[in-house]
Scaffold this active site. Structure first.
Site, short mmCIF file in Angstrom:
data_model
loop_
_atom_site.label_atom_id
_atom_site.label_comp_id
_atom_site.label_asym_id
_atom_site.label_seq_id
_atom_site.Cartn_x
_atom_site.Cartn_y
_atom_site.Cartn_z
N ARG A 147 -62.66 27.12 -108.66
CA ARG A 147 -61.21 26.91 -108.52
C ARG A 147 -60.62 26.33 -109.81
NH1 ARG A 147 -59.47 22.61 -106.12
NH2 ARG A 147 -61.06 22.55 -104.50
N TYR A 190 -35.65 38.89 -108.87
CA TYR A 190 -36.59 39.54 -107.95
C TYR A 190 -36.39 38.95 -106.56
CZ TYR A 190 -41.04 40.80 -105.80
OH TYR A 190 -42.01 41.27 -104.94
N ASP A 249 -39.05 35.76 -116.36
CA ASP A 249 -39.91 36.71 -115.64
C ASP A 249 -39.92 37.99 -116.47
OD1 ASP A 249 -41.00 38.66 -114.01
OD2 ASP A 249 -40.02 37.96 -112.18
N LYS A 269 -48.19 44.59 -111.96
CA LYS A 269 -47.38 45.70 -112.45
C LYS A 269 -47.94 46.23 -113.77
CE LYS A 269 -45.07 44.34 -108.83
NZ LYS A 269 -43.99 43.39 -108.91
C1 PLP Z 1 -43.54 42.26 -108.29
C2 PLP Z 1 -42.69 41.27 -108.96
C3 PLP Z 1 -42.83 39.89 -108.70
C4 PLP Z 1 -43.81 39.33 -107.68
O1 PLP Z 1 -45.13 39.60 -108.00
P1 PLP Z 1 -46.28 39.79 -106.90
O2 PLP Z 1 -47.48 40.06 -107.73
O3 PLP Z 1 -45.87 40.95 -106.03
O4 PLP Z 1 -46.35 38.53 -106.12
C5 PLP Z 1 -42.01 39.01 -109.40
N1 PLP Z 1 -41.09 39.46 -110.28
C6 PLP Z 1 -40.92 40.77 -110.52
C7 PLP Z 1 -39.88 41.19 -111.50
C8 PLP Z 1 -41.70 41.71 -109.87
O5 PLP Z 1 -41.52 43.01 -110.12
#
Ligand code: PLP
Length: 382
Positions: free
Chosen positions: A57, A109, A181, A206
């Site tokens: 962890r 998001y 982000d 992503k």
């Molecule tokens: C998918 C996404 C998230 C969240 O990520 P997860 O891996 O699904 O928890 C946050 N911000 C953006 C812009 C995203 O596309």
């Protein structure tokens, strides 16, 4: 091993993507880092941990490799890998304190807005949501308790562009941190630290992994210490860590990231141009188009315009759904950044609180040939 930042900074992004965080395995000569599943690590007789690992962890060789790589790719000093992008986002807000105030975009998001409203508001963290493309709204929202500005550009699903250098200047003047982000761009398309951001968050689910087969996230800091120290404490104490196999997969995905994103950007530009000229299309939102209201800022702050776009179809929600139903190559699914092109009706996934136009479809361009994608769209638009 391309370990030190000095090495990392001298290399170009493509080279960092392949080498950062990797070394030939000293024990076996394996060219690819083995997956270390052990949850615990041996102590020396004097009680110390000779290899720097004690319990999974707190740290694991695969996570160290991924964190080293992500820090070098973004040009930051430290990175922390999480089990999802949302866990990474939550760790940043948890690193603040009850009574603090955050400014976030109205069109952040959807999961980030939910975290702020459903989890962190009851915990005592207040948020003001603003249209970040209008920086006067940020100035107006600042309070003495404001600790962090959260930014996300291009936005979801209208791909509005926020001027990050301008927001960073506001943050600096006010003495608050700027977190970006950067999921939709990846470090290849947009470099928030160079524009003045303090923290970068990624859903590695992503583009960074890029193969639609890992859920993961990361926080990267321009400087070590400060709030990042708390993020790292929350990572190891809270335990929403990325598993060794997930770290291994994301690290593998990152190698091809620069090449993938270039190809996806080229195709997205071609698809956006085709859609913009189609009589059954009401609007196309892609920052690479000159008609896009944020194009001038995007040209300045993005290295690539990226693989995401959205389209508003003539005929309202019914025609948008019908058009998505006629596509053969695009899979109707949420998420983005994979090798396969995806299309999604945002309003239905977001539910009654949605701000997405009813006739809007969001598209993630994959690695198929752009002519095949355009043929498929042309047939579905009829
Ligand atoms: C998918 C996404 C998230 C969240 O990520 P997860 O891996 O699904 O928890 C946050 N911000 C953006 C812009 C995203 O596309």
């Amino acid at each position: 091993m391309v370990g030190g930042m000095a090495d990392g900074e001298r290399m170009r992004l493509e080279t960092r993507a392949v080498h950062a965080g990797r070394a030939v395995d000293a024990a076996t000569g394996a060219v690819t880092l083995p997956i270390h599943l052990s949850t615990t690590f041996e102590r020396d007789p004097d009680g110390s941990f000779p290899h720097g690992y004690s319990y999974a962890r707190s740290g694991n060789p695969n996570r160290t490799a991924l964190e080293t790589c992500l820090a070098q790719l973004e040009g930051g000093a430290a990175a922390a890998a999480f089990a999802s992008g949302s866990a990474a986002t939550a760790a940043i807000f948890q690193a603040l304190a009850p009574g603090d105030h955050v400014i976030a975009p109205l069109d952040a998001y959807f999961g980030t807005i939910r975290l702020l409203q459903e989890v962190f508001a009851p915990w005592g963290l207040a948020t003001t949501f603003v249209d970040m493309t209008d920086t006067a709204q940020i100035d107006a929202a600042l309070r003495p308790a404001t600790k962090l500005i959260w930014s996300e550009t291009p936005s979801n699903p209208l791909l509005k562009i926020t001027d990050l250098a301008r927001v960073a200047q506001i943050a600096r003047t006010a003495g608050v941190l700027l977190a970006v982000d950067n999921t939709w761009c990846s470090p290849v398309a947009q470099r928030p630290f160079e524009l003045g951001a303090d923290l970068v968050m990624h859903s590695t689910t992503k583009y960074l992994n890029g193969n639609s087969d890992v859920l993961g996230g990361a926080v990267i800091a321009r400087e070590a210490g400060g709030l990042m120290e708390r993020v790292q404490m929350i990572q190891s104490t809270g335990g929403a860590v990325a598993s060794p196999f997930d770290c291994w997969l994301v690290l593998r995905g990152v190698r091809s990231l620069p090449a993938r994103l270039r190809a996806q950007t080229d195709s997205a530009m071609q698809v956006a141009t085709f859609l913009e000229g189609h009589p059954n299309v009401e609007a196309v939102h892609y920052p690479g188009l000159e008609s896009h209201p944020g194009h001038a800022i995007a040209r300045r702050q993005m290295r690539l315009f990226g693989g995401m776009l959205s389209v508003q179809v003539r005929g309202g929600e019914r025609e948008a759904m019908a058009m998505a139903g006629r596509l053969r190559l695009f899979t109707r699914a949420t998420s983005l950044g994979g090798a396969e092109s995806l299309i999604e009706h945002r309003a239905s996934i977001e539910g009654p609180d949605t701000r997405s136009p009813a006739n809007l479809l969001r598209i993630s361009i994959g690695l198929e040939h752009p002519d095949d994608l355009i043929d498929d769209l042309a047939a579905a638009l009829m």
